[in-house]
Design a protein around this motif. Structure first.
Motif, PDB file in Angstrom:
ATOM      1  N   ASP A  17       0.797  -1.222   0.000  1.00 31.31           N
ATOM      2  CA  ASP A  17       0.000   0.000   0.000  1.00 31.31           C
ATOM      3  C   ASP A  17       0.833   1.278   0.000  1.00 31.31           C
ATOM      4  OD1 ASP A  17      -2.236  -1.645   0.080  1.00 31.31           O
ATOM      5  OD2 ASP A  17      -2.301  -1.617   2.271  1.00 31.31           O
ATOM      6  N   GLU A  18       2.001   1.215  -0.597  1.00 23.59           N
ATOM      7  CA  GLU A  18       2.882   2.382  -0.629  1.00 23.59           C
ATOM      8  C   GLU A  18       2.382   3.429  -1.617  1.00 23.59           C
ATOM      9  OE1 GLU A  18       3.872  -0.747  -1.141  1.00 23.59           O
ATOM     10  OE2 GLU A  18       5.420  -1.266   0.326  1.00 23.59           O
ATOM     11  N   LYS A  22      -0.700   4.344  -8.138  1.00 24.28           N
ATOM     12  CA  LYS A  22      -0.659   5.742  -8.560  1.00 24.28           C
ATOM     13  C   LYS A  22       0.579   6.016  -9.433  1.00 24.28           C
ATOM     14  CE  LYS A  22       0.484  10.349  -7.416  1.00 24.28           C
ATOM     15  NZ  LYS A  22       0.423  11.587  -6.667  1.00 24.28           N
ATOM     16  N   GLY A  44      -4.619  -4.140  -3.852  1.00 20.86           N
ATOM     17  CA  GLY A  44      -5.600  -3.092  -4.136  1.00 20.86           C
ATOM     18  C   GLY A  44      -4.803  -1.857  -4.497  1.00 20.86           C
ATOM     19  N   HIS A  45      -4.764  -1.544  -5.784  1.00 21.07           N
ATOM     20  CA  HIS A  45      -3.952  -0.413  -6.254  1.00 21.07           C
ATOM     21  C   HIS A  45      -4.872   0.732  -6.652  1.00 21.07           C
ATOM     22  CE1 HIS A  45      -0.374  -3.304  -7.227  1.00 21.07           C
ATOM     23  NE2 HIS A  45      -0.739  -3.327  -5.965  1.00 21.07           N
ATOM     24  N   GLU A  48      -6.170   7.891  -8.849  1.00 17.31           N
ATOM     25  CA  GLU A  48      -7.118   9.005  -8.916  1.00 17.31           C
ATOM     26  C   GLU A  48      -6.672   9.977  -9.991  1.00 17.31           C
ATOM     27  OE1 GLU A  48      -7.979   9.095  -4.125  1.00 17.31           O
ATOM     28  OE2 GLU A  48      -8.413  10.915  -5.285  1.00 17.31           O
ATOM     29  N   ALA A 303      -7.597  -0.990   0.932  1.00 19.88           N
ATOM     30  CA  ALA A 303      -8.370  -0.851  -0.313  1.00 19.88           C
ATOM     31  C   ALA A 303      -9.139  -2.130  -0.647  1.00 19.88           C
ATOM     32  CB  ALA A 303      -7.437  -0.487  -1.475  1.00 19.88           C
ATOM     33  N   ARG A 309      -5.410   0.311   8.738  1.00 19.68           N
ATOM     34  CA  ARG A 309      -3.986   0.019   8.604  1.00 19.68           C
ATOM     35  C   ARG A 309      -3.279   0.473   9.871  1.00 19.68           C
ATOM     36  NH1 ARG A 309      -3.740   2.595   2.641  1.00 19.68           N
ATOM     37  NH2 ARG A 309      -4.616   0.869   1.474  1.00 19.68           N
ATOM     38  N   MET A 334       6.106   8.584  -1.242  1.00 21.11           N
ATOM     39  CA  MET A 334       4.681   8.844  -1.340  1.00 21.11           C
ATOM     40  C   MET A 334       4.141   9.468  -0.054  1.00 21.11           C
ATOM     41  SD  MET A 334       4.459   7.497  -4.303  1.00 21.11           S
ATOM     42  CE  MET A 334       2.696   7.564  -4.638  1.00 21.11           C
ATOM     43  N   ASP A 337       2.568  14.552   1.962  1.00 17.71           N
ATOM     44  CA  ASP A 337       1.575  15.556   2.375  1.00 17.71           C
ATOM     45  C   ASP A 337       0.894  15.199   3.696  1.00 17.71           C
ATOM     46  OD1 ASP A 337       0.585  13.503   0.405  1.00 17.71           O
ATOM     47  OD2 ASP A 337      -1.345  14.196   1.171  1.00 17.71           O
ATOM     48  N   VAL A 338       0.853  13.895   4.000  1.00 16.90           N
ATOM     49  CA  VAL A 338       0.197  13.463   5.244  1.00 16.90           C
ATOM     50  C   VAL A 338       0.932  14.031   6.458  1.00 16.90           C
ATOM     51  CG1 VAL A 338      -0.403  11.411   6.614  1.00 16.90           C
ATOM     52  CG2 VAL A 338      -0.757  11.406   4.133  1.00 16.90           C
ATOM     53  N   SER A 415       5.491  12.276  -4.075  1.00 20.34           N
ATOM     54  CA  SER A 415       4.045  12.368  -4.268  1.00 20.34           C
ATOM     55  C   SER A 415       3.464  13.197  -3.129  1.00 20.34           C
ATOM     56  CB  SER A 415       3.458  10.965  -4.283  1.00 20.34           C
ATOM     57  OG  SER A 415       2.058  11.012  -4.361  1.00 20.34           O
ATOM     58  N   ILE A 416       2.630  14.175  -3.502  1.00 15.88           N
ATOM     59  CA  ILE A 416       2.108  15.120  -2.517  1.00 15.88           C
ATOM     60  C   ILE A 416       0.579  15.095  -2.439  1.00 15.88           C
ATOM     61  CG2 ILE A 416       4.069  16.729  -2.528  1.00 15.88           C
ATOM     62  CD1 ILE A 416       2.484  18.320  -4.705  1.00 15.88           C
ATOM     63  N   GLY A 417      -0.002  13.989  -2.880  1.00 11.07           N
ATOM     64  CA  GLY A 417      -1.451  13.835  -2.823  1.00 11.07           C
ATOM     65  C   GLY A 417      -1.854  12.661  -3.679  1.00 11.07           C
TER      66      GLY A 417
HETATM   67  P1  GDP Z   1      -0.746   0.403  -3.566  1.00 12.49           P
HETATM   68  O1  GDP Z   1      -1.356  -0.874  -3.114  1.00 12.49           O
HETATM   69  O2  GDP Z   1       0.734   0.450  -3.335  1.00 12.49           O
HETATM   70  O3  GDP Z   1      -1.083   0.763  -4.985  1.00 12.49           O
HETATM   71  O4  GDP Z   1      -1.366   1.543  -2.647  1.00 12.49           O
HETATM   72  P2  GDP Z   1      -2.916   1.682  -2.204  1.00 12.49           P
HETATM   73  O5  GDP Z   1      -3.681   2.192  -3.353  1.00 12.49           O
HETATM   74  O6  GDP Z   1      -3.382   0.444  -1.548  1.00 12.49           O
HETATM   75  O7  GDP Z   1      -2.784   2.746  -1.049  1.00 12.49           O
HETATM   76  C1  GDP Z   1      -2.301   4.027  -1.272  1.00 12.49           C
HETATM   77  C2  GDP Z   1      -3.387   5.026  -0.888  1.00 12.49           C
HETATM   78  O8  GDP Z   1      -2.819   6.301  -0.756  1.00 12.49           O
HETATM   79  C3  GDP Z   1      -4.469   5.163  -1.934  1.00 12.49           C
HETATM   80  O9  GDP Z   1      -5.680   5.481  -1.294  1.00 12.49           O
HETATM   81  C4  GDP Z   1      -3.977   6.345  -2.772  1.00 12.49           C
HETATM   82  O10 GDP Z   1      -5.041   7.046  -3.409  1.00 12.49           O
HETATM   83  C5  GDP Z   1      -3.342   7.193  -1.732  1.00 12.49           C
HETATM   84  N1  GDP Z   1      -2.189   7.994  -2.157  1.00 12.49           N
HETATM   85  C6  GDP Z   1      -1.225   7.684  -3.068  1.00 12.49           C
HETATM   86  N2  GDP Z   1      -0.274   8.633  -3.088  1.00 12.49           N
HETATM   87  C7  GDP Z   1      -0.640   9.568  -2.178  1.00 12.49           C
HETATM   88  C8  GDP Z   1      -0.056  10.774  -1.716  1.00 12.49           C
HETATM   89  O11 GDP Z   1       1.016  11.205  -2.129  1.00 12.49           O
HETATM   90  N3  GDP Z   1      -0.742  11.456  -0.748  1.00 12.49           N
HETATM   91  C9  GDP Z   1      -1.913  11.026  -0.233  1.00 12.49           C
HETATM   92  N4  GDP Z   1      -2.492  11.750   0.698  1.00 12.49           N
HETATM   93  N5  GDP Z   1      -2.484   9.895  -0.645  1.00 12.49           N
HETATM   94  C10 GDP Z   1      -1.855   9.154  -1.594  1.00 12.49           C
END
Ligand code: GDP
Ligand code: IMO
Ligand code: MG
Length: 427
Positions: A17-18, A22, A44-45, A48, A303, A309, A334, A337-338, A415-417
């Motif tokens: 979930d990194e 995205k 779950g990737h 947006e 996801a 988590r 990634m 911004d959090v 990544s900032i969002g």
């Molecule tokens: P994956 O499994 O590695 O593809 O990651 P997930 O999709 O399971 O979890 C990442 C979550 O963080 C998702 O809800 C993304 O929309 C969100 N996300 C990705 N990059 C960023 C970021 O830079 N900032 C914020 N606030 N959310 C992010």
């Protein structure tokens, strides 16, 4: 960024979930082909863009940009019913898949009984359960390695017989485990699964190792998308609290049929902090208000399963280990911004084990590990609308420098969002 005639591999360095989905989407326009090499619908990737949000499980995240060919490799385990659901939803929202989503004949099929076995083994483990996603991942890979599995190629010939035999084997095991099955419910699931098998036939079912290697020979480029993360790798993760595949870079070789000399860059993705879903050790986990704050601000809920988590500070000991076993050449950070509103930020630079400070990742992280933290000043700036690294506040630049020094690897993207547009590439 992008190596011609090579595959670049993008994978998670933590417990999944990194933000892999995205970034794969962001990088897709630079590559000719995108390929998944392991895992299954446990992934779950999330992507947006343009006000839309998609969660992909088995379909690679390169499906949205530029009509590129996407490949589901032999190392993946595929559930036909879930695949059908996922693919139909994408088709309904106007994304053409049937010509450009190629599926390896050698990918293994997750059967409905694999999911029951997953549940049965978890129940048997009791309080030691792994906290799996319940998608049948472990039992499917077990059947692969024990030479009992069904593969996508099997649906092309004598499938009913093969399916019945495999199902009978599973039923005998379930019986021996005294696992009760609701036969009505099972019949419904099985019906949908068999529909999924028929649906699968409408996609190009290919020898993906030949396809990928000929793409490389013609000088084109491939981006491989990992699932899960290094700390969930079956060999190098926090065993037995891991998934059942090799999530590390080597998994791209076995999961797609490419030689190690064909690997170009290895992009390692990490969050600016750390999370984990499911059971198992997590040295920097926070049980206090700070952990809760990270969860709330980062929307840290799974996801796939919607589970909370677990959250904690970034663990540089585990990251150094992950960079080593993957041969990471470039880092991607990634969710920075959090941490935008935090006064101070901590980073675990070493562990204390039995009173002794160690800076390597030890065999056993289950007990007696105490993180040693370095504290850095927060940047306390909303960075979510930034478009260039020149806008970064000094304290954030300092955090990046600190991480690059500690990890001895450059950070190339920040990544900032969650949105595709909220991505800053560094010069
Ligand atoms: P994956 O499994 O590695 O593809 O990651 P997930 O999709 O399971 O979890 C990442 C979550 O963080 C998702 O809800 C993304 O929309 C969100 N996300 C990705 N990059 C960023 C970021 O830079 N900032 C914020 N606030 N959310 C992010
Ligand atoms: P993505 O690709 C986070 C975890 C489960 C459990 C363990 C084993 O979205 O990063 P499994 O169902 O694979 O047998 O479960 O692994 N897990 C993940 N955690 N992200 C994932 O995928 C995961 N896939 C599996 O929570 O602890
Ligand atoms: Mg995920």
């Amino acid at each position: 960024m992008m190596n011609q005639g090579k595959v670049d591999v993008l994978l998670g360095l933590q417990w999944g979930d990194e933000g892999k989905g995205k970034v794969v989407d962001v990088l897709t326009p630079r590559y000719d082909v995108i390929a998944r090499f392991q895992g299954g619908p446990n992934a779950g990737h999330t992507l947006e863009f343009e006000g839309q949000k998609y969660v992909l499980r088995s379909i690679p995240s390169g499906i949205f940009q530029g009509g590129k060919v996407n490949i589901i490799g032999n190392g993946v385990v595929l559930a036909p019913d879930l695949f059908m659901e996922e693919a139909k939803a994408l088709e309904a929202s106007g994304h053409e898949l049937r010509t450009r989503l190629h599926i390896s004949k050698k990918a293994h099929l997750i059967m409905p009984t694999h999911r029951l076995l997953d549940a049965a083994y978890e129940a048997q483990k009791g309080k030691n359960k792994v906290g799996t996603t319940g998608k049948g991942i472990g039992p499917t890979y077990t059947d692969k390695v024990s030479r009992n599995g069904l593969r996508v190629g099997d649906i092309l010939e004598n499938f009913p017989e093969k399916y019945a035999a495999a199902k009978a084997r599973h039923e005998a095991i379930l019986k021996s485990l005294a696992f009760s099955v609701d036969s009505q419910e099972f019949a419904e699931v099985e019906k949908k699964w068999l529909e999924g098998v028929e649906y699968l036939r409408q996609f190009p079912i290919v020898d993906s190792e030949h396809e990928i290697n000929s793409i490389l020979r013609s000088g084109k480029s491939v981006l491989c998308e990992g699932a899960q993360g290094t700390m969930l790798d079956v060999d190098f993760g926090s065993y037995p609290f891991v998934t059942s595949s090799n999530t590390i870079c080597a998994g791209a070789c076995t999961g797609l049929g490419i030689g190690p000399n064909k690997i170009g860059d290895v992009f390692g993705i990490m969050k600016a902090y750390c999370t984990r879903v499911g059971a198992g050790p997590f040295p920097t986990e926070l049980f206090d208000e700070t952990g809760k704050k990270i969860r709330d601000l980062g929307h840290e809920y799974g996801a796939v399963t919607g589970r909370e988590r677990r959250c904690g500070w970034i663990d540089l000991v585990a990251l150094r280990y992950a960079i080593m076993v993957n041969g990471v050449t470039k880092l991607i950070m990634m969710k920075s911004d959090v941490l935008d509103g935090f006064e101070t930020i901590k980073a675990c630079v070493a562990y204390k084990q039995n009173g002794q400070q160690i800076d390597y990742f030890p065999y056993n992280i289950e007990e007696g590990i105490e993180p040693v933290y370095e504290e850095l000043p927060g940047w306390q700036t909303d960075m979510t609308k930034f478009t260039s690294e020149d806008e970064f506040p000094e304290a954030f630049k300092n955090y990046i420098r600190f991480l690059e020094q500690q990890l001895e690897t450059p950070i190339c993207i920040i990544s900032i969002g969650p949105d595709r547009a909220q991505t800053i590439e560094r010069k």
